[in-house]
Design a protein around this motif. Structure first.
Motif, PDB file in Angstrom:
ATOM      1  N   ILE A  59      18.779  15.708  19.787  1.00  0.00           N
ATOM      2  CA  ILE A  59      19.514  16.520  18.814  1.00  0.00           C
ATOM      3  C   ILE A  59      20.979  16.564  19.239  1.00  0.00           C
ATOM      4  O   ILE A  59      21.318  17.023  20.324  1.00  0.00           O
ATOM      5  CB  ILE A  59      18.944  17.952  18.740  1.00  0.00           C
ATOM      6  CG1 ILE A  59      17.518  17.932  18.184  1.00  0.00           C
ATOM      7  CG2 ILE A  59      19.851  18.844  17.893  1.00  0.00           C
ATOM      8  CD1 ILE A  59      16.825  19.273  18.212  1.00  0.00           C
ATOM      9  N   ALA A  60      21.829  16.048  18.386  1.00  0.00           N
ATOM     10  CA  ALA A  60      23.289  16.136  18.553  1.00  0.00           C
ATOM     11  C   ALA A  60      23.735  15.807  19.967  1.00  0.00           C
ATOM     12  O   ALA A  60      23.272  14.835  20.570  1.00  0.00           O
ATOM     13  CB  ALA A  60      23.775  17.505  18.106  1.00  0.00           C
ATOM     14  N   ASP A  61      24.654  16.617  20.502  1.00  0.00           N
ATOM     15  CA  ASP A  61      25.260  16.351  21.802  1.00  0.00           C
ATOM     16  C   ASP A  61      25.207  17.639  22.635  1.00  0.00           C
ATOM     17  O   ASP A  61      24.884  18.702  22.109  1.00  0.00           O
ATOM     18  CB  ASP A  61      26.708  15.896  21.586  1.00  0.00           C
ATOM     19  CG  ASP A  61      27.495  16.875  20.754  1.00  0.00           C
ATOM     20  OD1 ASP A  61      27.690  18.030  21.195  1.00  0.00           O
ATOM     21  OD2 ASP A  61      27.893  16.515  19.628  1.00  0.00           O
ATOM     22  N   PRO A  62      25.532  17.571  23.913  1.00  0.00           N
ATOM     23  CA  PRO A  62      25.404  18.774  24.762  1.00  0.00           C
ATOM     24  C   PRO A  62      26.166  19.984  24.219  1.00  0.00           C
ATOM     25  O   PRO A  62      25.660  21.107  24.290  1.00  0.00           O
ATOM     26  CB  PRO A  62      25.977  18.311  26.105  1.00  0.00           C
ATOM     27  CG  PRO A  62      25.702  16.849  26.137  1.00  0.00           C
ATOM     28  CD  PRO A  62      25.868  16.386  24.713  1.00  0.00           C
ATOM     29  N   GLN A  63      27.356  19.757  23.679  1.00  0.00           N
ATOM     30  CA  GLN A  63      28.121  20.915  23.190  1.00  0.00           C
ATOM     31  C   GLN A  63      27.383  21.632  22.076  1.00  0.00           C
ATOM     32  O   GLN A  63      27.347  22.864  22.023  1.00  0.00           O
ATOM     33  CB  GLN A  63      29.497  20.462  22.703  1.00  0.00           C
ATOM     34  CG  GLN A  63      30.440  20.153  23.833  1.00  0.00           C
ATOM     35  CD  GLN A  63      31.700  19.475  23.338  1.00  0.00           C
ATOM     36  OE1 GLN A  63      31.626  18.411  22.715  1.00  0.00           O
ATOM     37  NE2 GLN A  63      32.833  20.060  23.602  1.00  0.00           N
TER      38      GLN A  63
ATOM     39  N   LYS B  21      24.110   7.416  15.196  1.00  0.00           N
ATOM     40  CA  LYS B  21      25.049   7.766  16.258  1.00  0.00           C
ATOM     41  C   LYS B  21      24.714   9.162  16.735  1.00  0.00           C
ATOM     42  O   LYS B  21      23.932   9.868  16.095  1.00  0.00           O
ATOM     43  CB  LYS B  21      26.481   7.732  15.723  1.00  0.00           C
ATOM     44  CG  LYS B  21      26.636   8.638  14.497  1.00  0.00           C
ATOM     45  CD  LYS B  21      28.047   8.760  13.997  1.00  0.00           C
ATOM     46  CE  LYS B  21      28.106   9.749  12.855  1.00  0.00           C
ATOM     47  NZ  LYS B  21      29.440  10.132  12.485  1.00  0.00           N
ATOM     48  N   ILE B  22      25.358   9.556  17.806  1.00  0.00           N
ATOM     49  CA  ILE B  22      25.202  10.923  18.293  1.00  0.00           C
ATOM     50  C   ILE B  22      25.675  11.900  17.209  1.00  0.00           C
ATOM     51  O   ILE B  22      26.716  11.699  16.602  1.00  0.00           O
ATOM     52  CB  ILE B  22      26.061  11.105  19.567  1.00  0.00           C
ATOM     53  CG1 ILE B  22      25.386  10.423  20.743  1.00  0.00           C
ATOM     54  CG2 ILE B  22      26.315  12.567  19.869  1.00  0.00           C
ATOM     55  CD1 ILE B  22      24.107  11.059  21.184  1.00  0.00           C
ATOM     56  N   GLY B  23      24.901  12.935  17.005  1.00  0.00           N
ATOM     57  CA  GLY B  23      25.308  13.957  16.043  1.00  0.00           C
ATOM     58  C   GLY B  23      24.796  13.694  14.643  1.00  0.00           C
ATOM     59  O   GLY B  23      24.989  14.514  13.759  1.00  0.00           O
TER      60      GLY B  23
ATOM     61  N   PRO C  54      32.957   6.506  17.227  1.00  0.00           N
ATOM     62  CA  PRO C  54      32.079   6.418  18.399  1.00  0.00           C
ATOM     63  C   PRO C  54      32.433   7.443  19.477  1.00  0.00           C
ATOM     64  O   PRO C  54      33.599   7.796  19.652  1.00  0.00           O
ATOM     65  CB  PRO C  54      32.329   5.005  18.937  1.00  0.00           C
ATOM     66  CG  PRO C  54      33.171   4.306  17.944  1.00  0.00           C
ATOM     67  CD  PRO C  54      33.804   5.328  17.065  1.00  0.00           C
ATOM     68  N   THR C  55      31.422   7.902  20.153  1.00  0.00           N
ATOM     69  CA  THR C  55      31.618   8.768  21.314  1.00  0.00           C
ATOM     70  C   THR C  55      31.298   7.946  22.560  1.00  0.00           C
ATOM     71  O   THR C  55      30.956   6.762  22.476  1.00  0.00           O
ATOM     72  CB  THR C  55      30.671   9.966  21.267  1.00  0.00           C
ATOM     73  OG1 THR C  55      29.326   9.487  21.436  1.00  0.00           O
ATOM     74  CG2 THR C  55      30.772  10.709  19.943  1.00  0.00           C
ATOM     75  N   ALA C  56      31.366   8.582  23.710  1.00  0.00           N
ATOM     76  CA  ALA C  56      31.027   7.894  24.966  1.00  0.00           C
ATOM     77  C   ALA C  56      29.615   7.315  24.875  1.00  0.00           C
ATOM     78  O   ALA C  56      29.322   6.266  25.435  1.00  0.00           O
ATOM     79  CB  ALA C  56      31.127   8.870  26.133  1.00  0.00           C
ATOM     80  N   TRP C  57      28.751   7.998  24.138  1.00  0.00           N
ATOM     81  CA  TRP C  57      27.358   7.570  24.048  1.00  0.00           C
ATOM     82  C   TRP C  57      27.223   6.188  23.403  1.00  0.00           C
ATOM     83  O   TRP C  57      26.426   5.362  23.843  1.00  0.00           O
ATOM     84  CB  TRP C  57      26.565   8.607  23.251  1.00  0.00           C
ATOM     85  CG  TRP C  57      25.104   8.308  23.220  1.00  0.00           C
ATOM     86  CD1 TRP C  57      24.418   7.634  22.255  1.00  0.00           C
ATOM     87  CD2 TRP C  57      24.144   8.640  24.219  1.00  0.00           C
ATOM     88  NE1 TRP C  57      23.106   7.543  22.584  1.00  0.00           N
ATOM     89  CE2 TRP C  57      22.893   8.153  23.788  1.00  0.00           C
ATOM     90  CE3 TRP C  57      24.226   9.310  25.452  1.00  0.00           C
ATOM     91  CZ2 TRP C  57      21.732   8.307  24.537  1.00  0.00           C
ATOM     92  CZ3 TRP C  57      23.061   9.472  26.182  1.00  0.00           C
ATOM     93  CH2 TRP C  57      21.835   8.973  25.729  1.00  0.00           C
ATOM     94  N   GLU C  58      27.971   5.954  22.356  1.00  0.00           N
ATOM     95  CA  GLU C  58      27.860   4.676  21.633  1.00  0.00           C
ATOM     96  C   GLU C  58      28.689   3.583  22.280  1.00  0.00           C
ATOM     97  O   GLU C  58      28.616   2.424  21.863  1.00  0.00           O
ATOM     98  CB  GLU C  58      28.331   4.832  20.173  1.00  0.00           C
ATOM     99  CG  GLU C  58      27.420   5.669  19.288  1.00  0.00           C
ATOM    100  CD  GLU C  58      27.729   7.134  19.376  1.00  0.00           C
ATOM    101  OE1 GLU C  58      28.753   7.508  19.970  1.00  0.00           O
ATOM    102  OE2 GLU C  58      26.914   7.939  18.861  1.00  0.00           O
TER     103      GLU C  58
ATOM    104  N   ALA D 194      37.125  -1.245  17.716  1.00  0.00           N
ATOM    105  CA  ALA D 194      36.591  -2.490  17.125  1.00  0.00           C
ATOM    106  C   ALA D 194      35.085  -2.374  16.918  1.00  0.00           C
ATOM    107  O   ALA D 194      34.550  -2.746  15.869  1.00  0.00           O
ATOM    108  CB  ALA D 194      36.914  -3.683  18.027  1.00  0.00           C
ATOM    109  N   LEU D 195      34.419  -1.830  17.906  1.00  0.00           N
ATOM    110  CA  LEU D 195      32.980  -1.589  17.791  1.00  0.00           C
ATOM    111  C   LEU D 195      32.698  -0.714  16.567  1.00  0.00           C
ATOM    112  O   LEU D 195      31.803  -0.988  15.771  1.00  0.00           O
ATOM    113  CB  LEU D 195      32.472  -0.901  19.064  1.00  0.00           C
ATOM    114  CG  LEU D 195      31.081  -0.316  19.005  1.00  0.00           C
ATOM    115  CD1 LEU D 195      30.154  -1.117  19.896  1.00  0.00           C
ATOM    116  CD2 LEU D 195      31.034   1.135  19.430  1.00  0.00           C
ATOM    117  N   ALA D 196      33.502   0.330  16.425  1.00  0.00           N
ATOM    118  CA  ALA D 196      33.311   1.246  15.306  1.00  0.00           C
ATOM    119  C   ALA D 196      33.406   0.502  13.980  1.00  0.00           C
ATOM    120  O   ALA D 196      32.507   0.583  13.133  1.00  0.00           O
ATOM    121  CB  ALA D 196      34.357   2.359  15.358  1.00  0.00           C
TER     122      ALA D 196
END
Lengths: 284, 805
Positions: free
Chosen positions: A101-105, A187-189, B730-734, B702-704
């Motif tokens: 579920i989503a992200d830590p925040q 994606k996340i979130g 994208p975040t650090a996760w992606e 670019a990935l995005a």
């Protein structure tokens, strides 16, 4: 992204909450973590003249694991679900689901009660609670009652809860057997493109019982009795898994959105469910 | 010899000059939340503006009723086009020679268009008042497809005289903007017609958005007592904004001060002039109070400048052995409702004519048709030089398609067509003169590092395993070799609104040997305060830590054209080096005087001038700076200052070789990046750490773009991706792990040989990620499939190829 003006209430007990709900009726909403409601207010898709913050209300927090039963206060956060060791031992599927579920925040703020009560078909906990056959405790002006998670959801954002009631707790029998929560998201979130909660009991080489629920594939979470039946009594071989998938496909009703068209979602639902069954069976 | 003298290496290290991975001096404030952004500007009595925006993509405005809004407590004004018309500010010129409505004048042309500007006591009242403005719309037919727009009877731009030329020549249709051509079409067609092998493909480079973390905004403060206007804003080109503001408002330029404070990312989004800026200025003039306007995220995605939206059809010809003989490219460019592309004036399709890429292609042609549609205006260079990412995506896909046609390995096809090292400076078929390059060395290094042949063997084994039913994952090897064209640019052919695209640096050395330097550029996260001080440290011998870099205040900084298109290092960086050399030249005279020798008898040595042949006799830059202010030196003016305005003789041409290894889940469409190798050659490297950071950031964007980031519209012109739930950031996760590498081929015409790097990774990264996805399906007959490669589109590719059984 600026909400309309609203009154902010922060009662210290349930009596205070109920009194405000009775006084303001439709104009009031309770807020747990606020991660669904606040964005809706900022988008002005929800106008809430009276916002009742539950964070000071006594008795809504805490995780209890006792006598084969798990009880979660409505204000338990997703983060607390992940951190709780007793829960990890007793019902590890909760941690597995909460982690996607989503992200830590968001998980520091987002609550399990808010997640199940809001009735958003994208939320993960409603399907999971149906899989666990959980009961929701509702408190209102006329006292307290319980409603099965499997009976709670009527349509998107429409539930069995009356306007003057507050969902205060979730409880379920400690699950046994193998489990899996499988989710595909962009994606996340993001909400799930498809997600599956699966719990399987194994007796020898045979599946003794199965509970299967799907997320974000209909306007409500879908607990598929038929899919569970399709696995029960089998060795969870390819034919049985295929039958369970077919049963789920008969029960879901996804709609096209930016995640993709219906055909894609149905295909992914089958794949995700297959993987969840296989992982759960491997753990059973 | 003085025993206390540190050795040369220590003195050099102490400077933290070029080549040093100096930590970013900006990060102290940014990481502590102490940055100073436009929204941090708070002035006494400041009012807040907010827009009423169109819910429709195309509609006539029958009436606007502002009474209810005006009646709300705290509302000061509601501006409409009618209010701006007497000042001739209801329309404004665009950077592309078109004009654009500031506030809707009779009709709206895209969803989210600015209709009225509410000015109120605070941001909350303004938002409430927006809801109270009643606009009566009459919906009109919507055109979201540029091909349909070119056929349709529906006239989008009723303000343009039918049949009259546009800013870039004749218009073929009422929804046509321009046809821009480069190269020799007849000769190209002849080569293509007679070629042994020719192949054609149409690729859509989808509309997306730069989406900087900080949205756009401004604070205008008109001081009616002294007649001065101060404008804080998210401007990538503050000096140009000052000139434009002066021309538009009639306020003399010396009475306008434009300040770009800290900027939270630009990526091209903050190059243009937006209605919000104009409205905040007008509102401040009208009310006599400072007026702030800050976009929210949805407004930013919906209305401020988009990027890409190019339909590109290519034909490429080659010999049977794979030597490319010709290239034809036609683009249908969707510019939205107004042509507000941010390009140098003479280049309405930017530098799209770099589309011959890194290859020695003898003959080529490019034609670009610009088209009006009911979409937001823009067309900015999102982390690339002007339209270069479109050009590179185009040629890098054409190479892959040609490799398929020839049944050749795509790496080898590239190798046999690269421009050779000895061909530089190389004049391409579409006119550009590439300054320097060594493509074969870079390519060989990249392929060797990733063990390319082994990867291809593994891929072939995977395909067999897939066919045997042992796996449901395919493996893609994405290749890309790009040549950027940055550092715009020579004044003789590059200008923005008539301003030549030079840049500048002004240095003052203080008596105690520290310094301040001001530039015409403005950092939006690039780390200018760090890197420009390093250039100066190496050039002047003053430690970088003793040099303050300032940009963005037009009252103090010298005129410059700003930061975009990777132009800061190639242009302002050159100005900085040359200004530093002027300082050094004067310092040499002072040193010679102090050492009582002839000017020619001293030489520069890291941080001092020494007497030739007698290194124990020296004057440090600190000594020299002091002397410049406290001694009367015959024939030398007091002080130690210099200014340089640099007009680059040519663009610079950074290049790079990228390889991506990707595993694709055929059943879910989920791609997983196993490996990404990026070799960049940006010429001389000023700060390797910052370069690496730039490469990581550019690759992530670019990935995005390649894997899901888009601004999508439905048939009615509604934006479907207006929030970060659907718009992929994208975040650090992606974000995968990146391996960075480099070669160094200095620019021969740049004072320090630097070429610029901020945008290279984006330009090279997009085709590399896309090629990886497409390469995974090559064994099953895929030629080309459109970006963005999100899960469902990848799944659909697999499904269309019959891979789901």
């Amino acid at each position: 992204m600026i909400p309309a003006a609203f009154e902010y209430h922060r009662p210290a007990d349930m009596a205070g909450v109920i009194a405000l709900l009775e006084e303001h009726g439709d104009d009031a909403r309770v807020m747990a973590g606020g991660h669904s409601l606040i964005p809706m207010m900022k988008l002005r898709m929800a106008e809430i003249p009276h916002l009742i913050d539950l964070q000071d209300v006594a008795g809504l927090k805490g995780i209890a694991v006792a006598e084969g039963r798990v009880t979660l206060g409505a204000m338990v956060t997703q983060h607390e679900l992940i951190q709780h060791q007793g829960l990890a031992n007793t019902a590890p599927i909760l941690r597995e689901a909460a982690l996607v579920i989503a992200d830590p925040q968001v998980r520091y703020m987002g609550t399990v009660g808010g997640n199940v009560a809001n009735g958003d078909p994208g939320n993960d906990m409603p399907g999971l609670m149906q899989c666990l056959d959980a009961e929701f405790t509702l408190v209102g002006p006329d006292g307290q009652r319980t409603v099965a998670a499997r009976d709670f959801y009527e349509a998107a954002y429409m539930t069995e809860r009356e306007d003057e009631e507050v969902l205060t707790a979730i409880s379920f029998a400690a699950p046994s057997g193998g489990y899996a929560y499988e989710k595909q998201k962009r994606k996340i979130g993001d909400y799930a493109t498809a997600a599956a909660a699966v719990i399987l009991q194994k007796d020898g080489g045979t599946c003794a019982a199965a509970s299967i629920a799907m997320t974000n594939l209909s306007d409500v979470p879908v607990w598929s009795d038929a899919a569970g039946e399709a696995l029960t009594g089998t060795s969870v071989d390819a034919a049985a898994v295929s039958a369970a998938v077919q049963a789920v496909l008969d029960d879901i009703d996804p709609v096209e959105d930016n995640r993709g068209p219906v055909a894609f979602k149905r295909h992914v639902a089958g794949i995700i469910l297959t993987r969840a069954i296989q992982r759960a069976w491997g753990r059973a | 010899m003085n025993d206390m003298t540190p050795d040369r290496d220590d003195r050099s290290a102490n400077l933290k000059g070029m080549g040093c991975s100096r930590k970013r001096v900006e990060d102290v404030r940014f990481t502590q939340g102490k940055g100073n952004y436009v929204d941090d500007v708070k002035l006494p009595g400041m009012l807040h503006g907010d827009f009423v925006r169109s819910p429709y993509a195309h509609a006539r405005i029958k009436s606007i009723n502002t009474e209810a809004a005006m009646a709300l407590d705290g509302v000061v004004a509601v501006l409409t086009a009618e209010d701006l018309a007497p000042l001739s500010l209801h329309w404004m010129p665009t950077l592309a020679g078109d004009k654009q409505m500031v506030l809707a004048d009779g009709k709206v042309l895209f969803q989210g268009q600015e209709v009225a500007f509410v000015v109120a006591r605070d941001r909350y009242v303004a938002a409430d008042a927006v809801e109270l403005v009643e606009v009566d719309y009459e919906e009109l037919p919507v055109l979201v497809d540029p091909f349909e727009a070119l056929q349709s009877d529906v006239v989008l731009r009723e303000d343009l005289e039918p049949g009259a030329d546009g800013a870039h020549g004749p218009r073929k249709h009422h929804n046509h903007i321009f046809l821009w051509e480069a190269g020799d079409e007849e000769a190209t067609n002849q080569v293509l017609d007679e070629a042994e092998v020719v192949t054609e493909e149409t690729m859509y480079y989808h509309r997306t958005h730069p989406c900087p973390l900080e949205t756009c905004g401004s604070v205008a403060s008109m001081d009616k007592v002294n007649g001065k206007l101060t404008l804080w804003g998210t401007f990538q080109a503050p000096h140009v904004v000052r000139t434009v503001a002066s021309l538009l408002s009639g306020i003399e330029e010396h009475n306008i001060r434009v300040i770009s404070p800290d900027i939270g990312g630009g990526f091209g989004n903050k190059v243009g002039v937006y209605p919000g800026y104009v409205c905040s200025i007008v509102a401040s003039i009208v009310t006599g109070k400072p007026v702030k306007w800050i976009e929210d995220r949805m407004e930013n995605l919906m209305s401020t400048a988009f990027a890409r939206d190019y339909w590109m059809t290519g034909r490429i010809s080659a010999t049977k052995e794979g030597k490319i003989t010709g290239l034809h490219c036609h683009v249908t460019a969707d510019h939205g409702a107004f042509d507000a592309c941010a390009d140098p004036t003479k280049y309405p399709a930017g530098f799209m004519n770099i589309c011959t890429g890194s290859y020695d292609i003898p003959v080529a042609y490019l034609g670009v048709d610009g088209v009006y549609t009911n979409k937001a205006p823009g067309g900015v260079s999102y982390r690339c030089s002007f339209r270069v990412t479109e050009a590179v995506y185009f040629i890098e896909r054409m190479i892959e398609v040609l490799a398929i046609e020839l049944n050749m390995d795509a790496a080898e096809l590239r190798r046999i067509n690269f421009i050779k090292k000895e061909q530089f400076p190389y004049t391409a078929a579409l006119g550009w003169e590439y300054d320097s390059g060594d493509y074969h060395t870079a390519w060989d290094k990249a392929l060797k590092t990733v063990e390319y042949d082994a990867l291809r063997r593994e891929q072939a084994e995977r395909v067999e395993a897939f066919k045997r039913g042992e796996t449901r994952k395919l493996m893609g090897i994405g290749l890309s070799f790009f040549t950027e064209i940055v550092g715009a640019g020579p004044v003789k052919n590059c200008d923005i609104l008539g301003m030549g695209m030079f840049d500048s640096c002004e240095i003052r050395i203080h008596p105690t040997g520290s310094a301040i330097a001001r530039l015409g550029t403005i950092s939006q996260g690039q780390g200018h305060a760090t890197t420009f001080a390093q250039i100066l440290a190496s050039e002047t011998g003053i430690p970088a830590d003793s040099i303050t870099i300032e940009e963005g205040d037009t009252d103090t900084a010298p005129y410059g054209l700003g930061t975009y298109g990777s132009r800061s290092t190639p242009v302002a960086g050159a100005a900085t080096a040359l200004a530093g050399r002027k300082i050094r030249a004067k310092a040499q005279m002072i040193a010679a005087y102090l050492l009582e020798v002839h000017d020619d008898d001293v030489e520069f040595d890291v941080d001092r001038f020494v007497v030739k042949g007698a290194p124990e006799r020296f004057k440090t830059m600190k000594d020299i700076a002091y002397a410049a202010y406290n001694q009367a030196i015959p024939g030398v003016e007091p002080g130690l200052e210099a200014v340089s305005y640099y007009d680059p003789p040519n663009m610079t041409y950074p290049f790079g070789a990228y390889v991506c290894v990707m595993d694709i889940d055929v059943d879910t469409g989920v791609p997983e990046i196993r490996r990404f190798y990026a070799l960049d050659d940006c010429g001389t490297r000023i700060n390797p750490m910052i370069i690496e950071g730039q490469v990581h950031g550019g690759l992530t964007e670019a990935l995005a773009v390649a894997l899901g980031q888009e601004i999508a519209y439905d048939d009615l012109g509604n934006v479907k991706t207006g929030t970060l739930m659907d718009f992929f950031l994208p975040t650090a996760w992606e974000t995968p792990n990146y391996e960075t590498d480099h070669t160094v081929t200095p620019s021969p015409h740049h004072p320090i040989g630097a070429k610029g790097v901020g945008e290279s990774p984006h330009v090279g990264g997009v085709p590399c990620f896309s090629n990886a996805v497409q390469d995974a399906f090559r064994a099953f007959g895929l030629r080309h499939t459109q970006m963005p490669h999100d899960h469902w589109r990848i799944w659909k590719t697999a499904n269309d190829l019959g891979l789901h059984g």
